[in-house]
Design a protein around this motif. Structure first.
Motif, PDB file in Angstrom:
ATOM      1  N   MET A   1       0.826  -1.206   0.000  1.00  0.00           N
ATOM      2  CA  MET A   1       0.000   0.000   0.000  1.00  0.00           C
ATOM      3  C   MET A   1       0.860   1.255   0.000  1.00  0.00           C
ATOM      4  SD  MET A   1      -3.209  -0.715   2.525  1.00  0.00           S
ATOM      5  CE  MET A   1      -2.151  -0.786   3.969  1.00  0.00           C
ATOM      6  N   GLU A   2       1.953   1.212   0.751  1.00  0.00           N
ATOM      7  CA  GLU A   2       2.821   2.387   0.855  1.00  0.00           C
ATOM      8  C   GLU A   2       3.404   2.766  -0.507  1.00  0.00           C
ATOM      9  OE1 GLU A   2       2.368   0.592   4.837  1.00  0.00           O
ATOM     10  OE2 GLU A   2       2.835  -0.210   2.852  1.00  0.00           O
TER      11      GLU A   2
ATOM     12  N   ASP B   1       0.457   4.010  -2.902  1.00  0.00           N
ATOM     13  CA  ASP B   1       0.007   5.360  -2.544  1.00  0.00           C
ATOM     14  C   ASP B   1       1.015   6.414  -3.009  1.00  0.00           C
ATOM     15  OD1 ASP B   1      -2.292   4.410  -1.411  1.00  0.00           O
ATOM     16  OD2 ASP B   1      -1.545   4.430   0.647  1.00  0.00           O
TER      17      ASP B   1
ATOM     18  N   ASN C   1       0.862   6.625  -6.839  1.00  0.00           N
ATOM     19  CA  ASN C   1      -0.355   7.356  -7.220  1.00  0.00           C
ATOM     20  C   ASN C   1      -0.154   8.856  -7.085  1.00  0.00           C
ATOM     21  OD1 ASN C   1      -1.918   5.160  -7.943  1.00  0.00           O
ATOM     22  ND2 ASN C   1      -2.956   4.996  -5.968  1.00  0.00           N
ATOM     23  N   GLY C   2       0.557   9.254  -6.038  1.00  0.00           N
ATOM     24  CA  GLY C   2       0.843  10.674  -5.832  1.00  0.00           C
ATOM     25  C   GLY C   2       1.645  11.263  -6.975  1.00  0.00           C
TER      26      GLY C   2
ATOM     27  N   GLU D   1      -0.819  11.732  -9.866  1.00  0.00           N
ATOM     28  CA  GLU D   1      -1.739  12.845  -9.622  1.00  0.00           C
ATOM     29  C   GLU D   1      -1.043  14.185  -9.793  1.00  0.00           C
ATOM     30  OE1 GLU D   1      -5.225  11.960  -6.578  1.00  0.00           O
ATOM     31  OE2 GLU D   1      -3.273  11.482  -5.684  1.00  0.00           O
TER      32      GLU D   1
ATOM     33  N   LEU E   1      -5.636   5.794 -11.413  1.00  0.00           N
ATOM     34  CA  LEU E   1      -4.874   5.459 -10.210  1.00  0.00           C
ATOM     35  C   LEU E   1      -5.152   4.028  -9.765  1.00  0.00           C
ATOM     36  CD1 LEU E   1      -5.436   8.763  -8.191  1.00  0.00           C
ATOM     37  CD2 LEU E   1      -3.640   8.227  -9.857  1.00  0.00           C
TER      38      LEU E   1
ATOM     39  N   VAL F   1      -5.725   0.950  -7.036  1.00  0.00           N
ATOM     40  CA  VAL F   1      -6.301   0.662  -5.722  1.00  0.00           C
ATOM     41  C   VAL F   1      -5.505  -0.495  -5.133  1.00  0.00           C
ATOM     42  CG1 VAL F   1      -8.364  -0.061  -4.463  1.00  0.00           C
ATOM     43  CG2 VAL F   1      -8.584   1.380  -6.516  1.00  0.00           C
ATOM     44  N   PRO F   2      -4.757  -0.262  -4.056  1.00  0.00           N
ATOM     45  CA  PRO F   2      -3.896  -1.335  -3.549  1.00  0.00           C
ATOM     46  C   PRO F   2      -4.678  -2.399  -2.791  1.00  0.00           C
ATOM     47  CG  PRO F   2      -3.701   0.599  -2.156  1.00  0.00           C
ATOM     48  CD  PRO F   2      -4.587   0.988  -3.301  1.00  0.00           C
TER      49      PRO F   2
ATOM     50  N   SER G   1       0.390  -4.217   3.787  1.00  0.00           N
ATOM     51  CA  SER G   1       1.219  -3.126   4.276  1.00  0.00           C
ATOM     52  C   SER G   1       2.680  -3.556   4.382  1.00  0.00           C
ATOM     53  CB  SER G   1       0.728  -2.651   5.641  1.00  0.00           C
ATOM     54  OG  SER G   1       1.406  -1.471   6.017  1.00  0.00           O
TER      55      SER G   1
END
Length: 702
Positions: free
Chosen positions: A543-544, A547, A550-551, A554, A562, A564-565, A569
């Motif tokens: 996820m890290e 995310d 994705n940043g 964006e 984007l 979706v994880p 974690s």
């Protein structure tokens, strides 16, 4: 805990019984001498036995991976075991393991809980109740894990993600692996889609696009076994290293003989080019190793003339070719009578009638060949009218010379000759800079990859395409780097628009070719012949990492495509500042730190090929066992690799270290490239940078 022990013991006993049965069948088949004679019936029987030997050998290692307890409406409950291939009881001939591609097996992937369960079967929709859905990990015949992802008798909800997260957390080696035990519902829809459809799949990084496409090939062979053949299916991959990387998935699924090629290799073979386009390492260096080369794809509202790949891949260029070929046809027959010797004449009107009338159903190259062959037969008939041996000899000599001279007056109709004449004739609508450059290298006997779609199109319009040249199904991987013209040409070589076209617009780093939107592909087909799917879940990275990546999209690209994880974690993304003076030391220390973990594959991603070579030399001198990957590589061997980020697309590594993440190396136009680099990492990601970290990376980190 007691329930788990009971389930484990139950499955352990079931596995022991299964392995004993499989081993017994395999032993019996191995005891039958291999037939090597010429009797056709015996050859077919031996081929069937050999296929069974291979299937059972795979089943000894992993006979199945799932169990589904299902009761069809009005019938009693059955325990169905799902595996990569079906296994039958030799005494009853009933299946004891269901092939994952069978209709009922789709329930194992689509059912996530509730009272309603149904699947499509040849006889219609079958409804019923699922009582148990159980995942099993069996390696080398040993039961390693039992996980119930649904139990009707339990009060708790379905926990299908638990097993998925467990499998995703495993370290990778140097090959892509099958996902048959963890196919998700949205992936299963694509895998089981109808054959004669051009599927277009937009999949985020790590969504399993490639693996889904490979499983789709295996499914199509199972579902349409009477209509298609493995050897008439093809996967077009971006490069040879990628082909090697995916090479073990299909054999593991029990599917062989599917062609795997780059578009350039296939085109060069079909066109029989003497000087085929070489590996595109030089082209990659041209476009990526200059840090200030990026320009807009469009220029003054039109295609940027700096990007010949974009223009030659457009349907506009196809229209130019169509116009030229349409004008070529009426000028093929030389406007003169043919006289093999004085006193004998074959009128132009007769020859033209043969070409435009009798043989009009053939492509023009085939018509030319048939007309010249008919002229030869006419000569032979006329020679028989000779009054003496001396006259026959004289006429024969003159006829040979004049026949050869007449044939030379016909235009050359091989693809390259036509293409060269097109460029010399200054076609309307072609940018002068592209025309000048193309003429120059064609004169030197060179052909570039950007010319192949045009050459294939000319071939398809002028030559006869036989069955050996056509495909039953075509997979195009990294399709965002393909042009619309390439796909339009391929459609002339595939039956029923049967495509699986997959890619990710967020990874469209080859700005000088390819597409900007999937509409460029969709408009090539009638609406009823195409379907679009979006895979938004990413199964690769933590996820890290997702995310953070994705940043970058964006802030740096401004896209909403984007990922979706999956809930997996891991460690935070590491941004480490290193001064120019301590760069080499900092990279080596970071690599040492990463290698302290359990990672099997680690990649150091540079911005350019030159930087990759320098870093490889530096780290090799420090006694690191490290591999340099360049554009000409045909194999990925795992371990520690150093390569430019633009060559990492399609690969994945346990840990990734990106070097020199500053504004000079990754400006605003390079956000997609940095996104590609970040999303190669499964478990651990490091970005090493100097003073000027790009603003979009700053924002992503925040």
């Amino acid at each position: 805990m007691d329930d788990f022990q009971s389930a484990y013991q139950e499955e352990k006993q079931r596995l022991d019984d299964m392995l004993q049965m499989v081993d017994s069948q395999l032993t019996r088949l191995k005891s039958i001498p291999v037939y090597t004679g010429q009797d056709f019936t015996e050859q077919m029987l031996e081929a069937h036995r050999e296929e069974s030997r291979q299937q059972l050998a795979r089943s000894v290692r992993e006979p199945y991976f799932g169990r589904l307890d299902f009761a069809e409406a009005g019938k009693s409950k059955s325990e169905l075991y799902i595996g990569k291939q079906g296994v039958y009881d030799p005494e009853s001939s009933k299946p004891v393991v269901i092939d994952w591609r069978a209709p009922v097996a789709s329930l194992f992937y689509s059912f996530t809980g509730g009272d309603d369960a149904s699947y499509e079967a040849p006889e219609g929709v079958i409804e019923g109740l699922v009582y148990l859905k159980r995942n099993l990990v069996i390696r080398q015949g040993i039961l390693e894990r039992v996980a119930d992802t649904y139990n009707r008798e339990s009060e708790g909800p379905a926990v299908s993600d638990e097993f998925l997260v467990y499998r995703l957390g495993e370290n990778k080696d140097n090959r892509l692996r099958d996902i048959v035990s963890t196919i998700q519902a949205e992936q299963d829809l694509i895998i089981r889609a109808a054959k004669n459809t051009a599927l277009i799949i937009q999949g985020v990084a790590g969504s399993g696009k490639t693996t889904v496409a490979l499983h789709r090939l295996a499914f199509l062979l199972y579902q349409y076994k009477e209509q298609i053949k493995a050897e008439r299916m093809v996967i077009f991959a971006p490069n040879h290293m990628f082909i090697d990387y995916i090479s073990e998935v299909l054999p593991e699924l029990g599917v062989g003989d599917i062609q795997q090629s780059t578009f350039a290799d296939w085109a060069a073979r079909l066109l029989d080019l003497e000087n085929a386009p070489q590996d595109d390492a030089n082209e990659l260096t041209r476009w990526f190793d200059s840090l200030n080369h990026h320009q807009s794809v469009t220029h003054s509202g039109k295609e940027n003339p700096e990007y010949p790949g974009r223009f030659k891949g457009s349907m506009e260029f196809k229209s130019i070719l169509d116009g030229y070929l349409d004008r070529l046809e009426p000028t093929c027959v030389p406007e003169q009578d043919f006289e093999p010797w004085d006193g004998a004449k074959l009128p132009f009107s007769v020859i033209a009638d043969w070409f435009n009338g009798e043989y009009r159903h053939y492509p023009i190259a085939g018509r030319k060949e048939r007309v010249l062959a008919r002229i030869h037969r006419w000569i032979e008939m006329e020679l028989k009218k000779s009054t003496s041996a001396a006259a026959l000899k004289e006429r024969k000599k003159k006829a040979q010379q004049r026949e050869k001279s007449y044939a030379k007056k016909w235009p050359e109709l091989d693809s390259l000759a036509i293409y060269k004449r097109l460029m010399q004739d200054k076609p309307d609508g072609m940018p002068s800079s592209i025309l000048k450059e193309t003429r120059s290298y064609l004169k030197e006997g060179e052909v570039k990859e950007e010319d192949l779609a045009a050459l294939l199109y000319i071939f398809s319009r002028t030559q006869e395409i036989d069955g050996e040249m056509t495909f039953d199904h075509v997979v195009i991987d990294e399709a965002q780097d393909f042009s619309p013209f390439q796909v339009a040409v391929l459609d002339r070589f595939v039956k029923g628009h049967s495509f699986t076209i997959l890619g990710d617009l967020s990874q469209a780093i080859h700005y000088y070719k390819g597409i900007q939107s999937w509409e460029e592909m969709q408009t090539l087909f009638q609406p009823e012949d195409t379907a679009y799917y979006a895979l938004t879940r990413s199964y690769r990275s933590t996820m890290e990492i997702i995310d953070f990546a994705n940043g970058i999209l964006e802030r740096g690209v401004g896209t909403d495509l984007l990922a979706v994880p999956v809930f997996r974690s891991g460690e935070p993304v590491n941004l480490l500042r290193i001064t120019e003076r301590d760069r080499e030391k900092g990279i080596a220390e970071t690599l040492t730190k990463v290698l302290e973990g359990s990672h099997r594959t680690v990649a150091l991603l540079t911005r350019t090929m030159e930087e990759a070579r320098e870093l490889h030399g530096t780290l090799a001198a420090k006694s690191f066992d490290i591999h340099l990957i360049g554009g000409e590589q045909r194999q990925y061997t795992g371990g520690i690799s150093v390569l430019p980020a633009y060559l990492s697309k399609g690969l994945e590594f346990d840990a990734v270290i990106l070097t020199d993440v500053d504004t000079a190396h990754y400006g605003v136009h390079d956000a997609r490239l940095l996104y590609v680099g970040c999303t190669r990492a499964l478990h651990e990601l490091w970005l090493l940078h100097g003073r000027e970290l790009p603003q979009y990376v700053h924002s992503a980190a925040e």
